[in-house]
Structures are given as structure tokens and as C-alpha cells.
Design a protein around this motif. Structure first.
Motif, mmCIF file in Angstrom:
data_model
loop_
_atom_site.group_PDB
_atom_site.id
_atom_site.type_symbol
_atom_site.label_atom_id
_atom_site.label_comp_id
_atom_site.label_asym_id
_atom_site.label_seq_id
_atom_site.Cartn_x
_atom_site.Cartn_y
_atom_site.Cartn_z
ATOM 1 N N VAL A 1 -9.831 5.459 3.405
ATOM 2 C CA VAL A 1 -8.545 6.122 3.635
ATOM 3 C C VAL A 1 -7.685 6.033 2.375
ATOM 4 O O VAL A 1 -6.489 6.305 2.419
ATOM 5 N N ARG A 2 -8.292 5.661 1.257
ATOM 6 C CA ARG A 2 -7.522 5.396 0.039
ATOM 7 C C ARG A 2 -7.682 6.457 -1.044
ATOM 8 O O ARG A 2 -7.037 6.364 -2.078
ATOM 9 N N VAL A 3 -8.521 7.441 -0.825
ATOM 10 C CA VAL A 3 -8.637 8.560 -1.760
ATOM 11 C C VAL A 3 -7.861 9.723 -1.163
ATOM 12 O O VAL A 3 -8.238 10.266 -0.133
ATOM 13 N N ARG A 4 -6.765 10.093 -1.808
ATOM 14 C CA ARG A 4 -5.884 11.107 -1.228
ATOM 15 C C ARG A 4 -6.125 12.507 -1.768
ATOM 16 O O ARG A 4 -5.921 13.477 -1.054
ATOM 17 N N LEU A 5 -6.494 12.616 -3.035
ATOM 18 C CA LEU A 5 -6.608 13.933 -3.656
ATOM 19 C C LEU A 5 -8.060 14.235 -4.009
ATOM 20 O O LEU A 5 -8.686 13.527 -4.796
ATOM 21 N N LEU A 6 -8.561 15.305 -3.449
ATOM 22 C CA LEU A 6 -9.957 15.688 -3.616
ATOM 23 C C LEU A 6 -10.304 15.964 -5.071
ATOM 24 O O LEU A 6 -11.409 15.651 -5.530
ATOM 25 N N GLU A 7 -9.369 16.528 -5.819
ATOM 26 C CA GLU A 7 -9.660 16.923 -7.196
ATOM 27 C C GLU A 7 -10.052 15.736 -8.074
ATOM 28 O O GLU A 7 -10.773 15.903 -9.059
ATOM 29 N N THR A 8 -9.600 14.534 -7.720
ATOM 30 C CA THR A 8 -9.932 13.360 -8.531
ATOM 31 C C THR A 8 -11.406 12.988 -8.427
ATOM 32 O O THR A 8 -11.904 12.189 -9.220
ATOM 33 N N ALA B 1 0.819 -1.216 0.000
ATOM 34 C CA ALA B 1 0.000 0.000 0.000
ATOM 35 C C ALA B 1 0.848 1.258 0.000
ATOM 36 O O ALA B 1 0.509 2.263 -0.613
ATOM 37 N N GLU B 2 2.001 1.214 0.699
ATOM 38 C CA GLU B 2 2.840 2.402 0.772
ATOM 39 C C GLU B 2 3.421 2.750 -0.594
ATOM 40 O O GLU B 2 3.657 3.898 -0.918
ATOM 41 N N ALA B 3 3.665 1.710 -1.423
ATOM 42 C CA ALA B 3 4.233 1.968 -2.741
ATOM 43 C C ALA B 3 3.246 2.716 -3.622
ATOM 44 O O ALA B 3 3.618 3.519 -4.462
ATOM 45 N N ASN B 4 1.958 2.454 -3.409
ATOM 46 C CA ASN B 4 0.930 3.132 -4.191
ATOM 47 C C ASN B 4 0.889 4.614 -3.843
ATOM 48 O O ASN B 4 0.916 5.473 -4.698
ATOM 49 N N ASN B 5 0.822 4.900 -2.543
ATOM 50 C CA ASN B 5 0.829 6.273 -2.038
ATOM 51 C C ASN B 5 -0.294 7.125 -2.614
ATOM 52 O O ASN B 5 -0.224 8.344 -2.633
ATOM 53 N N GLY B 6 -1.326 6.479 -3.139
ATOM 54 C CA GLY B 6 -2.503 7.212 -3.567
ATOM 55 C C GLY B 6 -2.350 8.008 -4.843
ATOM 56 O O GLY B 6 -3.219 8.792 -5.190
ATOM 57 N N THR B 7 -1.248 7.857 -5.567
ATOM 58 C CA THR B 7 -1.023 8.686 -6.744
ATOM 59 C C THR B 7 -1.358 7.973 -8.045
ATOM 60 O O THR B 7 -1.361 8.598 -9.095
ATOM 61 N N LEU B 8 -1.605 6.667 -8.004
ATOM 62 C CA LEU B 8 -1.894 5.906 -9.208
ATOM 63 C C LEU B 8 -3.356 5.470 -9.237
ATOM 64 O O LEU B 8 -3.931 5.067 -8.230
ATOM 65 N N LEU B 9 -3.929 5.565 -10.413
ATOM 66 C CA LEU B 9 -5.295 5.103 -10.662
ATOM 67 C C LEU B 9 -6.364 5.678 -9.727
ATOM 68 O O LEU B 9 -7.256 4.954 -9.283
ATOM 69 N N PRO B 10 -6.308 6.953 -9.415
ATOM 70 C CA PRO B 10 -7.376 7.517 -8.574
ATOM 71 C C PRO B 10 -8.735 7.448 -9.250
ATOM 72 O O PRO B 10 -9.766 7.417 -8.582
#
Length: 401
Positions: free
Chosen positions: A200-207, A105-114
Motif C-alpha cells: 500500500v506504499r507505492v502511490r504513483l504508477l509512473e515510478t 506515514a501520513e507525512a510521507n504521503n508517498g511522494t518522497l523516494l518512490p
């Protein structure tokens, strides 16, 4: 240049285009995973189909509790889960997606495939479980699975007819259900007036913008935040094996700021701040649909903050939810477990101050400074201040909300 007026149909078409592109990316990724070969080749490129009028009347409300780990989201999610028979609540359904595509999960860091996360949330708000089924392992048979993550954390999935216990008189809280029939879950969802998802897996609101612009939904987003120093302290306890590096630094008293662990911490803080800044700026697609809440304020005044959250969502604050909050925020003895929701909440807000070394608190303050300032968290300059509970670390004047 004249721009044609955008109609509801135009908005829907744009959303479909976004969804199709994200599903295409997903199919490519899945095709590269040996464990999924042959199982997920029929992943639909279509938007979740609009369900019947019972499931999508204008009175329906949809709540997304957006948080990060160790911010009290399991506890706050219960405010909605305990609402009563009109609520359909799901606990971390995106866990299945992350587990299949990014086991680390840490490798993902919420930046891929939002977009994938967003599209599955969209489908679930429409009571369509079919996209999520593609990520449940082993694959459900005839839409039946015993493996939905934390099913017991959803009251709606533990009541009849979704759950038929062997012992009819067994209390709901301790009820043991058989395998979950996702068709029955969908029917239950359609019968509920309110739907809430905690993640807890959606990090960026804009997505999430296409989700907010979907005319079939009435979505409210609550972003839950917590002092980054408290989050680190809590994670070092709850996820001990993953934070051995931080524990070593705590003993040595030296923290290399160019280390990947420190960079990851900074990245997480930056994402929280960027999302909050966007939400607080109230762009047209988020106007009156975004709320920022500090865990510390909930811990100090759980009933008041629950009332504010319910008012924001437009959902009545039920007597069942009130009673649950009273029972579970004044506990003399706390329940064990990293996802426990039974706490003496007034003592929780500052508990971390006695477990994190001052050296690590300094590192957090340095790399998460802008985030702490936005949310109204004060710095500490020495260890004596850190452990002095009479000194508040909440800056009420800095609160932008």
C-alpha cells in the motif's frame, strides 16, 4: 535526428543509472538519521545482481498488488498467497522502509523516494533480500532476523526449510517459526515459479516504469481501488486515533475544506486517479501489464474476479486458491482484526454506508469527485439514499475497464 536502436543492453544501462541515483539519495538520507549511523554505510549502489537460471527462467511471473490502506488488499493478497507451493508471496515488505525513513506515514504521503520503494521491490522479485535488510530494525545478524513485518502472512516464509517449527505436526496456519533466515528465504524464493508482493506504499504508477522495463522480470500490476467514502469510513474505525479530527467534524457537522486533513484526502484520491489513468492509457511499457480492479466487484463475485486476475497474470488458478476463496468469502461469523481476511464478502461492499455520516460523505464526493467518476462510483444527495442498500452506488456504465 536519427536515434540509435535501443538494445536490451541499453535498457539495462538506463535502469542501472536510475537505480544508482536513487541509492545515492538514500545514502544521503540515511547518513542524516542518528539511529542508522554506522549501520548502513555500506548500502550498495549496485543493481540487485542477476541470480541463477533457476530463479530467472522465462516461465517466472511477478505480480505487484498495488493498493492503498483499507481497500481489501490483505484479503485480495491471499488469493495469491494461497496459490500453493509454486508461489512466493510477501506482505508489505516496504513497511520497514517507511518505518525507518518516515515514522509518520501520513507525512510521507508517498511522494518522497518512490525510487527506493521500486528498487527494493525489484530486488525482492529477483529474490535478493539484501537491500531490504538495510531497513530492518534492529539490523539482522548474519542475515537472521525475528522482526520481519507480518512474516506469518506469507505461507512461503512459514514452510520448511525456511521455518522449522518446534512441533513438527503443528499446522501451517498456526505454526510458530523461529527467527527468519533471509538466506533461506532467498533460496526458497528462487525455487518458486511465481512471486507476488502486496503493498500500500507505492502511490504513483509512473515510478514503476524501470521495473516493468527490466528484462529479467515479467511483471504484472494489479491496482486495487475502492469507493473513497468507504475507505474513509473504514480508516476512521481501523485507525481511530489518527482520525479524531474527522470524528469531531462528524459530530459538529462542519468540515473546513481548507484543512490539511481534507487536502491530504484529496491528494490521495488524485494519486489513485493519476495512476489509473496512466494504466488505462496503456503506454508501451505497460501494455497488457496493468489491470484495474474494484474491491466492490471482488466482494460481489470473488471467484469470478480471482479467475480474471489469475488469467491476467498468466498464472494457473490453483485448486488450493479456489478452496480458500470458498471457505473465506461465505463466513457466517467474521474474524476480528483490522487485517482479517475471513469475511462474508457479499455483505462487505455496502457495510460502510451505515457508519459514515452524510456530512463526511459529501466532503469526499466534493474533493474526490474526478476519482469517483473514473472508477464508477455514484454520488448520494441525501442521507436517506446513503443508507438505502437497495440503491446501488456502482455505476457500471462509467467503468472504463
Amino acid at each position: 535526428m536519427h536515434n540509435p536502436q535501443q538494445t536490451p543492453e541499453t535498457l539495462q544501462d538506463n535502469s542501472n543509472t536510475t537505480a544508482r541515483s536513487s541509492f545515492t539519495v538514500l545514502k544521503v538520507l540515511l547518513s542524516k538519521l542518528p539511529s542508522t549511523k554506522g549501520n548502513y554505510s555500506n548500502f550498495s549502489e549496485e543493481q540487485p545482481k542477476e541470480v541463477d537460471n533457476i530463479g530467472n527462467s522465462l516461465d517466472h511471473k511477478h505480480v505487484l498488488l498495488m493498493a492503498s490502506t483499507r481497500t481489501g488488499s490483505s484479503f485480495v493478497g491471499e488469493f495469491f498467497n494461497q496459490h500453493g507451493e509454486s508461489m512466493f508471496y510477501l506482505f508489505e515488505p516496504l513497511w520497514h522502509v517507511e518505518r525507518m525513513l518516515f515514522p509518520d506515514a501520513e507525512a510521507n504521503n508517498g511522494t518522497l523516494l518512490p525510487e527506493i520503494y521500486r528498487d527494493i521491490i525489484q530486488a525482492l522479485f529477483l529474490c535478493d533480500f539484501s537491500p531490504l535488510e538495510k531497513f530492518i530494525s534492529p539490523p539482522p545478524q548474519d542475515h537472521v532476523t525475528p522482526d520481519l513485518f507480518r512474516r506469518e502472512s506469507s505461507m512461503a516464509l512459514c514452510e520448511e526449510p525456511v521455518c522449522t517449527p518446534e512441533i513438527k505436526e503443528e499446522p501451517l496456519a498456526t505454526r510458530h517459526c523461529g527467527p527468519l533466515n533471509l538466506t533461506l528465504a532467498s533460496e526458497s524464493c528462487l525455487s518458486k515459479q511465481y512471486r507476488a508482493i502486496k503493498t500500500v506504499r507505492v502511490r504513483l504508477l509512473e515510478t514503476l516504469q524501470p521495473l516493468l522495463e527490466d528484462l529479467r522480470l515479467d511483471v504484472r500490476i494489479i491496482q486495487l481501488v475502492r469507493d473513497p467514502r468507504a475507505i474513509l469510513a473504514s480508516r476512521m474505525v481501523a485507525f481511530s486515533s489518527k482520525y479524531q479530527t474527522w470524528k469531531t467534524w462528524a459530530q459538529d457537522g462542519q468540515v473546513p475544506e481548507d484543512n490539511e486533513e481534507v487536502k491530504r484526502l484529496k491528494g490521495n484520491c488524485d494519486q489513485l486517479r493519476i495512476s489509473a489513468e496512466m494504466g488505462l492509457s496503456q503506454p508501451p511499457w505497460l501494455r497488457r501489464r496493468y489491470m484495474l480492479v474494484r474491491y466492490e466487484d471482488i466482494a460481489r463475485n470473488p471467484m469470478q474476479k480471482a479467475e480474471e486476475m489469475y488469467k491476467f497474470t498468466g498464472i494457473p488458478f490453483s485448486s488450493q486458491a479456489r478452496e480458500w476463496i470458498l471457505r473465506n468469502t461465505q463466513s457466517v461469523q467474521e474474524a476480528s482484526g483490522i487485517y482479517s481476511t475471513q469475511k462474508n464478502s457479499s455483505e462487505q461492499a455496502d457495510k460502510w454506508r451505515f457508519s459514515i455520516p452524510f456530512t463526511l460523505a459529501q466532503v469526499v464526493q466534493k474533493v474526490c469527485g474526478p476519482t469517483m467518476k473514473l472508477f464508477g462510483y455514484k454520488y448520494v444527495d441525501d442521507e436517506k439514499t446513503l443508507v438505502n442498500k437497495s440503491v446501488s452506488l456502482l455505476d457500471e456504465k462509467q467503468r472504463p475497464y
